[in-house]
Design a protein around this motif. Structure first.
Motif, PDB file in Angstrom:
ATOM      1  N   GLY A 256       0.808  -1.227   0.000  1.00 52.90           N
ATOM      2  CA  GLY A 256       0.000   0.000   0.000  1.00 52.90           C
ATOM      3  C   GLY A 256       0.832   1.263   0.000  1.00 52.90           C
ATOM      4  O   GLY A 256       0.355   2.333  -0.376  1.00 52.90           O
ATOM      5  N   SER A 257       2.103   1.142   0.415  1.00 55.04           N
ATOM      6  CA  SER A 257       2.941   2.347   0.450  1.00 55.04           C
ATOM      7  C   SER A 257       3.228   2.873  -0.959  1.00 55.04           C
ATOM      8  O   SER A 257       3.612   4.022  -1.127  1.00 55.04           O
ATOM      9  N   TRP A 258       3.053   2.040  -1.991  1.00 57.06           N
ATOM     10  CA  TRP A 258       3.185   2.558  -3.367  1.00 57.06           C
ATOM     11  C   TRP A 258       1.916   3.296  -3.757  1.00 57.06           C
ATOM     12  O   TRP A 258       1.964   4.409  -4.208  1.00 57.06           O
ATOM     13  N   ASP A 259       0.822   2.583  -3.594  1.00 59.87           N
ATOM     14  CA  ASP A 259      -0.473   3.179  -3.896  1.00 59.87           C
ATOM     15  C   ASP A 259      -1.532   2.308  -3.224  1.00 59.87           C
ATOM     16  O   ASP A 259      -1.780   1.185  -3.672  1.00 59.87           O
ATOM     17  N   TRP A 260      -2.107   2.830  -2.169  1.00 54.60           N
ATOM     18  CA  TRP A 260      -3.057   2.022  -1.406  1.00 54.60           C
ATOM     19  C   TRP A 260      -4.253   1.602  -2.257  1.00 54.60           C
ATOM     20  O   TRP A 260      -4.924   0.619  -1.976  1.00 54.60           O
ATOM     21  N   LYS A 261      -4.501   2.354  -3.352  1.00 55.53           N
ATOM     22  CA  LYS A 261      -5.674   2.038  -4.182  1.00 55.53           C
ATOM     23  C   LYS A 261      -5.549   0.655  -4.835  1.00 55.53           C
ATOM     24  O   LYS A 261      -6.543   0.025  -5.158  1.00 55.53           O
ATOM     25  N   PHE A 262      -4.300   0.201  -5.045  1.00 55.11           N
ATOM     26  CA  PHE A 262      -4.103  -1.092  -5.702  1.00 55.11           C
ATOM     27  C   PHE A 262      -4.150  -2.266  -4.723  1.00 55.11           C
ATOM     28  O   PHE A 262      -3.999  -3.408  -5.135  1.00 55.11           O
ATOM     29  N   LEU A 263      -4.324  -1.956  -3.440  1.00 54.59           N
ATOM     30  CA  LEU A 263      -4.420  -3.033  -2.457  1.00 54.59           C
ATOM     31  C   LEU A 263      -5.603  -3.946  -2.787  1.00 54.59           C
ATOM     32  O   LEU A 263      -5.516  -5.170  -2.663  1.00 54.59           O
ATOM     33  N   GLY A 264      -6.690  -3.313  -3.246  1.00 52.24           N
ATOM     34  CA  GLY A 264      -7.889  -4.073  -3.600  1.00 52.24           C
ATOM     35  C   GLY A 264      -7.596  -5.075  -4.703  1.00 52.24           C
ATOM     36  O   GLY A 264      -8.133  -6.185  -4.728  1.00 52.24           O
ATOM     37  N   LEU A 265      -6.704  -4.699  -5.593  1.00 53.17           N
ATOM     38  CA  LEU A 265      -6.369  -5.549  -6.735  1.00 53.17           C
ATOM     39  C   LEU A 265      -5.682  -6.832  -6.282  1.00 53.17           C
ATOM     40  O   LEU A 265      -6.066  -7.938  -6.675  1.00 53.17           O
ATOM     41  N   ILE A 266      -4.696  -6.677  -5.421  1.00 49.11           N
ATOM     42  CA  ILE A 266      -3.936  -7.862  -4.985  1.00 49.11           C
ATOM     43  C   ILE A 266      -4.776  -8.719  -4.049  1.00 49.11           C
ATOM     44  O   ILE A 266      -4.778  -9.954  -4.145  1.00 49.11           O
ATOM     45  N   VAL A 267      -5.556  -8.064  -3.192  1.00 49.86           N
ATOM     46  CA  VAL A 267      -6.419  -8.817  -2.287  1.00 49.86           C
ATOM     47  C   VAL A 267      -7.500  -9.542  -3.105  1.00 49.86           C
ATOM     48  O   VAL A 267      -7.814 -10.714  -2.863  1.00 49.86           O
TER      49      VAL A 267
ATOM     50  N   ASP B 126      -7.348 -13.693 -13.288  1.00 49.91           N
ATOM     51  CA  ASP B 126      -5.935 -13.308 -13.165  1.00 49.91           C
ATOM     52  C   ASP B 126      -5.403 -12.718 -14.476  1.00 49.91           C
ATOM     53  O   ASP B 126      -4.784 -11.649 -14.490  1.00 49.91           O
ATOM     54  N   LEU B 127      -5.643 -13.462 -15.549  1.00 50.56           N
ATOM     55  CA  LEU B 127      -5.119 -12.985 -16.842  1.00 50.56           C
ATOM     56  C   LEU B 127      -5.856 -11.728 -17.301  1.00 50.56           C
ATOM     57  O   LEU B 127      -5.272 -10.859 -17.945  1.00 50.56           O
ATOM     58  N   GLY B 128      -7.153 -11.664 -16.960  1.00 50.51           N
ATOM     59  CA  GLY B 128      -7.933 -10.471 -17.320  1.00 50.51           C
ATOM     60  C   GLY B 128      -7.378  -9.237 -16.613  1.00 50.51           C
ATOM     61  O   GLY B 128      -7.203  -8.171 -17.219  1.00 50.51           O
ATOM     62  N   THR B 129      -7.097  -9.404 -15.325  1.00 52.96           N
ATOM     63  CA  THR B 129      -6.534  -8.285 -14.556  1.00 52.96           C
ATOM     64  C   THR B 129      -5.186  -7.870 -15.141  1.00 52.96           C
ATOM     65  O   THR B 129      -4.938  -6.689 -15.394  1.00 52.96           O
ATOM     66  N   LEU B 130      -4.344  -8.882 -15.352  1.00 56.58           N
ATOM     67  CA  LEU B 130      -3.016  -8.601 -15.911  1.00 56.58           C
ATOM     68  C   LEU B 130      -3.142  -7.977 -17.294  1.00 56.58           C
ATOM     69  O   LEU B 130      -2.472  -6.983 -17.615  1.00 56.58           O
ATOM     70  N   GLY B 131      -4.025  -8.565 -18.098  1.00 60.85           N
ATOM     71  CA  GLY B 131      -4.195  -8.081 -19.476  1.00 60.85           C
ATOM     72  C   GLY B 131      -4.684  -6.651 -19.499  1.00 60.85           C
ATOM     73  O   GLY B 131      -4.172  -5.822 -20.262  1.00 60.85           O
TER      74      GLY B 131
ATOM     75  N   LEU C 229       0.270   1.181 -14.303  1.00 62.32           N
ATOM     76  CA  LEU C 229       0.609  -0.219 -14.064  1.00 62.32           C
ATOM     77  C   LEU C 229       0.846  -0.459 -12.575  1.00 62.32           C
ATOM     78  O   LEU C 229       1.755   0.120 -11.996  1.00 62.32           O
ATOM     79  N   PRO C 230       0.035  -1.309 -11.960  1.00 59.44           N
ATOM     80  CA  PRO C 230       0.267  -1.585 -10.528  1.00 59.44           C
ATOM     81  C   PRO C 230       1.599  -2.321 -10.364  1.00 59.44           C
ATOM     82  O   PRO C 230       1.881  -3.261 -11.103  1.00 59.44           O
ATOM     83  N   VAL C 231       2.364  -1.910  -9.398  1.00 64.70           N
ATOM     84  CA  VAL C 231       3.698  -2.482  -9.234  1.00 64.70           C
ATOM     85  C   VAL C 231       3.602  -3.970  -8.878  1.00 64.70           C
ATOM     86  O   VAL C 231       2.719  -4.389  -8.126  1.00 64.70           O
ATOM     87  N   GLY C 232       4.456  -4.753  -9.510  1.00 64.51           N
ATOM     88  CA  GLY C 232       4.545  -6.183  -9.200  1.00 64.51           C
ATOM     89  C   GLY C 232       3.405  -7.039  -9.703  1.00 64.51           C
ATOM     90  O   GLY C 232       3.313  -8.218  -9.356  1.00 64.51           O
ATOM     91  N   ILE C 233       2.539  -6.491 -10.562  1.00 65.91           N
ATOM     92  CA  ILE C 233       1.331  -7.246 -10.971  1.00 65.91           C
ATOM     93  C   ILE C 233       1.684  -8.556 -11.686  1.00 65.91           C
ATOM     94  O   ILE C 233       1.028  -9.581 -11.494  1.00 65.91           O
ATOM     95  N   SER C 234       2.752  -8.523 -12.484  1.00 64.30           N
ATOM     96  CA  SER C 234       3.123  -9.733 -13.224  1.00 64.30           C
ATOM     97  C   SER C 234       3.572 -10.828 -12.273  1.00 64.30           C
ATOM     98  O   SER C 234       3.400 -12.013 -12.556  1.00 64.30           O
ATOM     99  N   PHE C 235       4.160 -10.411 -11.165  1.00 62.62           N
ATOM    100  CA  PHE C 235       4.681 -11.401 -10.220  1.00 62.62           C
ATOM    101  C   PHE C 235       3.552 -12.031  -9.411  1.00 62.62           C
ATOM    102  O   PHE C 235       3.453 -13.247  -9.316  1.00 62.62           O
ATOM    103  N   PHE C 236       2.707 -11.185  -8.815  1.00 64.39           N
ATOM    104  CA  PHE C 236       1.716 -11.789  -7.926  1.00 64.39           C
ATOM    105  C   PHE C 236       0.626 -12.528  -8.687  1.00 64.39           C
ATOM    106  O   PHE C 236       0.068 -13.505  -8.186  1.00 64.39           O
TER     107      PHE C 236
END
Lengths: 475, 462
Positions: free
Chosen positions: A41-52, A86-91, A123-130
């Motif tokens: 969240g320290s990068w952008d708390w808004k993307f927390l929802g994405l990873i969760v 997963d692929l939709g989000t990444l795509g 681009l949310p950071v680390g999206i390809s990894f998680f």
């Protein structure tokens, strides 16, 4: 927050102290989960929802698949749902703008009046990894290689575990989830090993990669002004930079995880000493290459068909692997170069055999890998082609020598290059050889600790004051 | 547990000793633009006998060549160097002073230090600016902390400032990110080149703000020129000694005393100076008065330093333009000569008058026997009077304040001030001769003593 920043060191010190002060494993896991979410969240708390969200979908889907399997079904629909999500989000986040932009450009090229189709997506950071990490888990459950985990916090921690969250290694659930149930004590932590690894990574990233980035940035920005020699130097610099940057991050991630009592898989094994391009991929970004092998190459059929079928699979895997790195045609070309090299090597092995002319083979592999880095790093194809010509045919597009180390301007380019690169290469070799492990064998523990203090002070002095973000964060 | 503590201690010993060694070989610890001036001084220190330290106000105000020329004319030749730096705060000036003293300057006889509020230790929103970091040494760690604690900021801000202070000091003391620069410096020193990356300062350390390419300064200047009434109102406020409460900042007199003592021990005379400024400075006059024994020159009273408070001398409310710097450098030399001849604690006489005498304009009103009078360029304080006579006479030689209207005068009237340096009035001239010309002259007096007179003006018959 990046590992080489004072902010991270402070954050980790607090987490580390609190973590080992807690009495139970359960509490520690909750603390780690909170810390991991804060870290992301320290990068952008808004993307927390994405990873969760990603973790939640895969958690539910894997439970459903497990239930289906117990009923004797396959649970294909749930796997499909999970992969689509997963692929939709990444795509969407990573590739929508790329494809929309490319299509728009193509249509405009045909004379059609098409407006800008891109959305300017961040681009949310680390999206390809998680996403890859979560996907592998669901696939493993579907294949019956893994039982679905029943604890949601445990699974969420697996996806968000902060040491490897944003740039890998891409951890397999089978390697990590069981560790969550293990009882851990600080006494079991090999602090020397963990600190040494972290320090190695820190030196690679903060000292070598960041210091050597300057000449590479300069030439890659406008290669048309530089001599072929300068372009060669820039390509070498970038090769060292990207290796030290990424493997440095991995080392720091592994060291950090170790300090918390967790083991992560190694990600690099001296890749530039590879004897062939196939060997290179057994040494470079291991967690990705094995992921691509297990979940893409084998899924495509692997080498179970004929020669050309295998070559096609190799090419497809490398092209998609290139695209995984970034939404750009340059990454596709980078993947294509590796794909072609792998195919050529396979054919060579089939006709001539393996292990012939090892020295020449090493040089040729390095030459090919470095050629591919040009396309990986350059901003556009004009730049790539200008540099590639210099790399392939020593063609100088300009007359300027790259600025290397300004205090010795009267020296020749080669001497300056040597003066700058030699200590960095030495450091590179020392850190990559896990020198800290060797030191531990020959020196008493107290002296190793003292040396760590000395090395830390020197590393801090020689890191740039402004930390550069890790290259792989953009992927 | 004991074993762990031992290892932590050993680690810290390794870290601290190595950082200490790095510090010891880093002979030019400044790495912002500070290096330009200090690097030059390091090589040429024996060329100078007078140094000026301070912030951008001094940096843009003092032209060493003009100062030296005027000092030579006044019989005390100097060779000066402007060591002031944009963005320097009092603790930073103290660091520079320590650096200077560590060099054991042999020729330096006088150091002029600009006085400024110590509370201004941090630049807002400038986290990790180079100057924020490079000046924070282990030596200044506690004094700066005390300044933060003594300030009037709220506790939240104090916590934030303290955190920044600790981090900045750590970054600097551990020399984080400076290894390559230190190696460069060592190599440059070994080659006998002086410090690397030093652009030799032009004009003995003076920089002309008029030539600045920085958009910030350009914008500030545009705003200053666009609203001339604002600076006039500000000066009027200062003349009336109306200081806003919030300006009373912390004032670390013990550090100033220590600076003066250290310089004195090195055989160097110290002069503290409160530089002129159109807006209020950052501390109360009572605080300055409390350290007057330290030899403090106060040049920020517009009414007493009238020659340097013409608006066309200023670039913005705090900085002098080239014309102002020329005037100030010469003026400062004169004031310094006066000041140094006085015993400690005493102040030179105020200069209530601008370089040019006030001007008076007189004009008959249409259709009425009324003489309209307009005065400008007046001292900021004093009673403004006009005398009207039928004849003009020569005043006593050597008395520039003498009136040249033949006495007894035909009429006298006091003009009402219409602005900071202007006054006006209407004289009923019905009783005055109509056929002969009249002569009018203006005088300004403070406590009954004439401090300024205009040239006489001849008014033709109606």
């Amino acid at each position: 927050m990046i590992f080489s920043e004072p902010r991270f060191l402070l954050f980790f010190l607090l987490v580390f102290t609190a973590y080992w002060s807690l009495p139970t494993n359960m509490l520690r896991k909750h603390l780690l989960l909170g810390a991991s979410l804060y870290f992301y969240g320290s990068w952008d708390w808004k993307f927390l929802g994405l990873i969760v969200g990603c973790a939640t979908v895969d958690f539910v889907a894997s439970l459903k698949i497990q239930a289906a399997r117990e009923r004797g079904e396959k649970g294909k629909a749930w796997l499909f749902a999970s992969l689509t999500y997963d692929l939709g989000t990444l795509g969407f986040f990573k590739y929508y703008d790329f494809f929309a932009g490319s299509i728009g450009e193509g249509l405009r090229g045909l004379g059609l009046p098409v407006s800008d189709l891109t959305l300017g997506i961040v681009l949310p950071v680390g999206i390809s990894f998680f996403t890859f990490q979560a996907m592998s888990y669901t696939i493993d459950v579907y294949r019956g290689q893994l039982k679905a985990v029943r604890s949601y916090p445990d699974f969420l921690l697996f996806v968000t575990f902060f040491p490897q969250l944003v740039a890998g290694p891409i951890v397999r659930a089978s390697d990590f989830l069981f560790q969550l149930d293990e009882k851990r004590t600080f006494a079991k932590v090999d602090v020397h090993l963990a600190l040494g690894q972290f320090l190695s990574g820190f030196i690679k990233k903060a000292v070598i990669a960041d210091m050597i980035a300057g000449p590479a940035d300069l030439v890659f920005k406008d290669p048309s002004a530089y001599t072929a020699g300068s372009i060669w130097i820039a390509v070498f610099c970038y090769s060292i930079q990207i290796y030290c940057d990424f493997s440095g991050y991995s080392d720091m991630a592994i060291g950090t995880a170790r300090l918390l009592g967790y083991e992560l898989c190694p990600n690099f094994r001296f890749p530039y000493l590879a004897t062939s391009i196939t060997d290179f991929w057994r040494r470079w970004h291991l967690s990705l290459s094995t992921w691509l092998r297990d979940y893409l190459y084998i899924t495509l059929g692997g080498n179970r068909g004929g020669r050309w079928f295998t070559h096609r699979n190799l090419m497809l895997t490398m092209l998609l692997g290139g695209l995984w790195h970034g939404a750009g045609w340059n990454f596709v070309v980078w993947g294509a170069i590796h794909g072609v090299a792998l195919v050529v090597h396979k054919e060579w092995v089939r006709r001539v055999g393996e292990g012939k002319l090892p020295f020449v083979s090493r040089l040729l592999t390095l030459y090919t890998v470095l050629l591919a880095w040009i396309f990986f790093r350059a901003a556009d194809f004009t730049t790539s082609w200008t540099m590639a010509k210099a790399w392939l045919w020593w063609e100088s597009p300009g007359t300027t020598d790259v600025t290397l180390w300004s205090p010795v301007p009267e020296w020749g380019l080669l001497a300056r290059c040597g003066a700058l690169l030699t200590p960095l290469l030495l450091l590179h070799v020392l850190t990559s050889m896990n020198t800290h492990l060797r030191l531990r064998r020959v020196l008493p523990a107290w002296l190793v600790t003292l040396l760590f203090g000395v090395i830390s002070a020197l590393a801090l002095a020689f890191m740039p004051i402004e930390a550069r973000p890790f290259i792989y964060f953009q992927f | 547990m004991l074993r762990r503590l031992l290892h932590i201690t050993l680690f810290l010993i390794g870290l601290v000793c190595t950082s200490g060694w790095i510090l010891s070989i880093d002979s030019m610890p400044f790495w912002s633009w500070t290096r330009n001036k200090l690097g030059h001084l390091d090589k040429e220190i024996d060329r100078y006998d007078t140094l000026f330290l301070g912030s951008s106000r001094m940096h843009y105000a003092l032209m060493p060549d003009v100062f030296d020329r005027r000092m030579a004319e006044l019989g005390a030749p100097t060779r000066s160097y402007n060591l002031a730096l944009s963005g320097q705060r009092p603790h930073d000036v103290d660091e520079i002073l320590q650096w200077l003293l560590a060099r054991g300057p042999k020729q330096v006889k006088r150091v002029v230090i600009e006085l400024c509020c110590w509370e201004l230790d941090y630049r807002e929103g400038d986290w990790m600016a180079v100057q924020e970091v490079e000046m924070r040494t282990a030596r200044s760690f506690v004094p700066r902390f005390r300044t933060i604690l003594a300030g009037r900021a709220g506790w939240q801000e104090k916590v934030s400032l303290s955190f920044h202070h600790v981090v900045h000091t750590l970054v600097n003391v551990l020399r984080i990110g400076q290894g390559a620069r230190i190696v460069d410096d060592l190599l440059a020193r070994a080659r006998g080149d002086g410090y690397g990356m030093v652009y030799p300062p032009v004009a003995e350390g003076y920089y002309c703000i008029d030539e600045t390419p920085l958009e910030h300064w350009q914008r500030v200047h545009r705003e200053f020129v666009a609203a001339p009434t604002l600076p006039l109102e500000a000066i009027a406020g200062k003349v009336k000694n109306i200081a806003p409460d919030w300006l009373a900042g912390t004032f670390r007199s013990e550090i100033l005393r220590a600076e003066a003592a250290a310089l004195q021990a090195a055989g160097i005379e110290t002069v503290f100076v409160v530089l002129p400024e159109i807006t209020w400075g950052f501390f109360g006059r009572a605080q300055v008065a409390s350290i007057r024994d330290l030899r403090v020159m106060e040049l920020d009273h517009p009414q007493e330093q009238r020659p340097i408070f013409e608006l066309d001398l200023w670039w913005d409310p705090s900085h002098l333009c080239r014309k102002g710097a020329e005037r100030f450098s010469s003026y400062f030399a004169e004031r310094l000569r006066e000041f140094e001849s006085l015993p400690p604690g005493e102040l030179p006489k105020p200069r209530l008058v601008a370089d040019q005498p006030p001007t008076l304009a007189a004009q008959w009103a249409e259709g009425a026997p009324t003489l309209g009078l307009q005065a400008s360029g007046l001292p900021f304080v004093g009673k403004v009077e006009v005398q009207v006579g039928a004849q003009m006479v020569d005043g006593p030689a050597g008395d520039p304040m003498a009136l040249r209207i033949a006495q007894p005068s035909l009429a006298t009237m006091e003009l009402a001030r219409t602005g900071l340096a202007t006054a006006a009035g209407s004289l009923d001239a019905a009783a005055l001769p109509k056929q002969a010309p009249l002569f009018v002259q203006l005088s300004v007096s403070v406590d009954g003593k004439v401090v300024a007179v205009s040239d006489p003006v001849r008014v033709e018959p109606r």
